[in-house]
Structure formats: structure tokens, C-alpha cells
Design a protein around this motif. Structure first.
Motif, PDB file in Angstrom:
ATOM      1  N   UNK A 111      -7.073  -3.788   4.317  1.00 36.99           N
ATOM      2  CA  UNK A 111      -7.997  -2.550   4.213  1.00 36.99           C
ATOM      3  C   UNK A 111      -8.590  -2.505   2.924  1.00 36.99           C
ATOM      4  N   UNK A 112      -9.887  -1.916   2.904  1.00 39.06           N
ATOM      5  CA  UNK A 112     -10.533  -2.127   1.633  1.00 39.06           C
ATOM      6  C   UNK A 112     -10.733  -0.676   1.073  1.00 39.06           C
ATOM      7  N   UNK A 113     -10.558  -0.304   0.035  1.00 37.51           N
ATOM      8  CA  UNK A 113     -10.939   1.047  -0.731  1.00 37.51           C
ATOM      9  C   UNK A 113      -9.932   1.962  -0.532  1.00 37.51           C
ATOM     10  N   UNK A 114     -10.235   3.197  -0.710  1.00 42.09           N
ATOM     11  CA  UNK A 114      -9.421   4.498  -0.677  1.00 42.09           C
ATOM     12  C   UNK A 114      -8.689   4.467   0.655  1.00 42.09           C
ATOM     13  N   UNK A 115      -7.331   4.968   0.694  1.00 37.50           N
ATOM     14  CA  UNK A 115      -6.731   5.165   1.694  1.00 37.50           C
ATOM     15  C   UNK A 115      -6.211   3.897   2.481  1.00 37.50           C
TER      16      UNK A 115
END
Length: 356
Positions: free
Chosen positions: A95-99
Motif C-alpha cells: 500500500x503506497x501513501x496515506x491509509x
């Protein structure tokens, strides 16, 4: 494998997931792909992985959840009134980035008391926030470029003052970035007051905190770090972007127009310096498992600056993290094995601690 997510890097995550699954040893690993839609829905997908990359996986996926109960350690699905459980040994988030990359899902894995690949909650959150990570690197005496921080709520009230501050402290051109995002989403290079205002408003679409950095006429160098207590650094690579800088289009949409130089054509002295800084930054921000450390190397002075750390770097076919390890003697397949083993090692160490 957990992929997708709600950030602007959703599509990059899909590509990373497929690339990792394709190289994993299917005899050694029983792979359970769990996708997170842009709406935040968790779904189990057991179909053809080619449908992950083209986005059609959602049509066949089954609603699923991960229970935070440490006695469970499973994915739970409910279909046609029937509950099914898929028990897990380790989680590999791409998972890349926020959250996803920012400590949020990592906290769920901690509650589950299950091993997971990459950094822990705190280091994931700090590295995701470019402002916090810069402050810590700066306090630790590591080289970074000058910067200013502004907030979305300020834009309407004091845009002329903000522009004046940037002009006085940083000058033009300068880079404007959302504080919490990756893959160069929402990043602009501004060369005038009007461009700066447009860049600030673009960055504010992705984050409430906006980072403005001094422009350095620099070469873009990256270095991969792998390990827990005794991390190792790969040979560095260099990116020659197809555009003015290495933005999202240059990374993922321009195909072979951007050039990746592996290893980076720099002196042995500079390689050693980059590797030393990469490991120091990794340790300073309490990273574990893996991180890609991005550098700016001035074309004028040769000075090397730490730009940022990515705790779940891209794993696509063109991503630098696995490629840098390949030229350093570690194959993509062996890299995946190593990351999973590091996840078990860290989990074992934490479980040996005495709970208060």
C-alpha cells in the motif's frame, strides 16, 4: 498481500502487488490477496491476478475483514450466509501513501500480533509525513534542503504573505508538495508568484499541510536499505526523468522515456557517502525491514541532501527498490524472501519483550 488503498497511489499499488505475486514462490507461499477499494472496502480476491492490475478484480472479490483480535489472525468473509476464515502467518502490504504506508494499517497488524513486512507504526507515520521526517533528520545533523511549511487553512487568508515568505526565504524556482503523499502526486515546480499560488492550491487538494522546498539543480539519486538491527544499503541508482522533474507521469506513464541508471555513475567516494547517509537516515527514523532513501546531489557543488524515505517503495516492474538490490546481488525473488524473514525476526523480538 494487501493492495489498493484509498490514496492517490492506488493504481501504483495494484501494479506493485501483481509484480510481487508473480515472483513469489508458489510452493513456499500460499498467497491470499486482499484488496482495499478507493472507497475503503476490504475484499478478498482469489481470481486471476491480471485482473488486479487492470482494476477489474473488484467484480469478483468478496467482502472481507481482518479481526484485530490476536487470537484470530485471519481474514473473515461472509458469502451467502456462510462464514469462511483464511488464517494468516504474515502480512505483506504493498500500500503506497496515506491509509496504508503511514502507520494506519500497521497498527491493525500490531493489534493482531502478526508479523508484517516493512516499518513499524511510528516510523511509518513519521516517514510518510515529509515535514516531521525533515525535522528529525535536521535535528540529527543529517543534510536536507531548506524548506517552509504552510497549511491549507492559510491559503485563502494570507496567500500574498505566503508568497512573500517563499520569495524571501527560498526564492524561485521552488518545489511545492503535499506533506503526506508519494509517487510525486500533487508535486509542482513553481517559477513565479502565479505558479506558486497554483502549486499551493494543487498540493492542498491532497493534504492540509503543504511543504515548499528550495530548488536544487540536482541529480536524483536513490538507495535501497534492507534489514532490522543491522541494515544494509544497496548500490545507488540514478533517475534521468523524461520531464522537468520525476513527477507521476515521468514515473509511471512515460514508459521508457525516463532513464534509470543502475548503478548510478558516481565516484566510489560518493557511493560510500550515499550508503552511509541512507543507513543513518534509516536508523534515525527507526525504520525496519525496508525503505528507499531518495537523495538530491547538487550538480554544482556535489553536495548530497536527503530528500525523503519511502517505507513501502514501489515494487512494480520498473521500480527502483528491487532493481537496486538486483544490481547489488540480491534477486527480486530472494528480496521478497528476505523481507518476509525480517518481518518474522522483528515480530519475534517484540514478542520476547515483557509487557507492563
Amino acid at each position: 498481500m494487501i493492495f489498493g488503498g484509498q490514496s492517490g497511489e492506488h493504481e501504483v499499488s495494484l501494479m506493485s502487488c501483481v509484480s510481487v505475486i508473480q515472483v513469489m514462490d508458489k510452493i513456499k507461499y500460499d498467497i491470499i490477496p486482499i484488496g482495499i477499494t478507493k472507497a475503503g472496502n476490504w475484499k478478498l480476491f482469489l481470481g486471476d491476478i491480471s485482473k488486479i492490475e487492470n482494476g477489474s478484480w473488484e467484480d469478483e472479490a468478496i467482502p472481507a475483514l481482518l479481526s484485530p483480535d490476536p487470537s484470530c489472525k485471519c481474514v473473515i468473509t461472509l458469502k451467502d450466509g456462510m462464514e469462511s476464515r483464511y488464517y494468516l502467518d504474515v502480512v505483506f502490504p504493498v500500500l503506497h501513501g496515506p491509509r496504508g504506508e503511514d502507520g494506519t494499517v500497521q497498527s491493525l497488524f500490531e493489534l493482531m500480533n502478526i508479523p508484517y513486512v516493512s516499518c513499524g507504526v511510528t516510523s511509518s507515520a513519521i516517514c510518510m509525513d515529509k515535514v516531521f521526517s525533515k525535522k528529525i533528520l535536521e535535528q540529527s545533523g543529517l543534510p536536507i534542503v531548506d524548506y517552509k511549511v504552510f497549511y491549507k487553512r492559510e491559503l485563502l487568508a494570507r496567500m500574498p504573505e505566503i508568497i512573500s515568505e517563499v520569495e524571501e526565504f527560498l526564492g524561485y524556482p521552488c518545489f511545492v508538495k503535499p506533506a503526506n503523499l508519494g509517487s510525486s502526486v500533487g508535486i509542482s515546480k513553481a517559477g513565479s508568484p502565479s505558479e506558486l499560488e497554483s502549486a499551493m492550491r494543487l498540493a492542498a487538494q491532497y493534504d492540509t499541510k503543504i511543504l515548499v522546498e528550495r530548488f536544487i539543480d540536482a541529480r536524483e539519486i536513490e538507495c535501497a536499505v534492507l534489514g532490522n538491527d543491522e541494515p544494509k544499503a544497496s548500490l545507488p541508482g540514478e533517475i534521468i526523468p523524461s520531464r522537468d522533474f520525476y513527477d507521476y507521469t515521468a514515473k509511471y506513464l512515460d514508459g521508457d522515456k525516463s532513464k534509470l541508471l543502475l548503478p548510478a555513475p558516481v565516484s566510489r567516494k560518493d557511493i560510500t557517502r550515499i550508503q552511509e547517509l541512507a543507513i543513518k537516515a534509516f536508523k534515525t527514523l527507526d525504520c525496519s525491514g525496508m525503505a528507499r532513501v531518495d537523495f538530491l546531489m547538487s550538480k554544482v557543488s556535489g553536495n548530497i541532501y536527503i530528500n525523503e524515505l519511502n517505507t513501502i517503495p514501489g515494487f512494480t516492474r520498473i521500480s527502483m527498490y528491487p532493481k537496486m538490490w538486483e544490481i547489488s546481488g540480491l534477486s527480486y525473488k530472494d528480496l521478497i524472501d528476505k523481507l518476509i524473514n525480517l518481518a518474522f525476526e522483528r515480530h519475534r523480538q517484540k514478542n520476547e519483550l515483557t509487557l507492563a
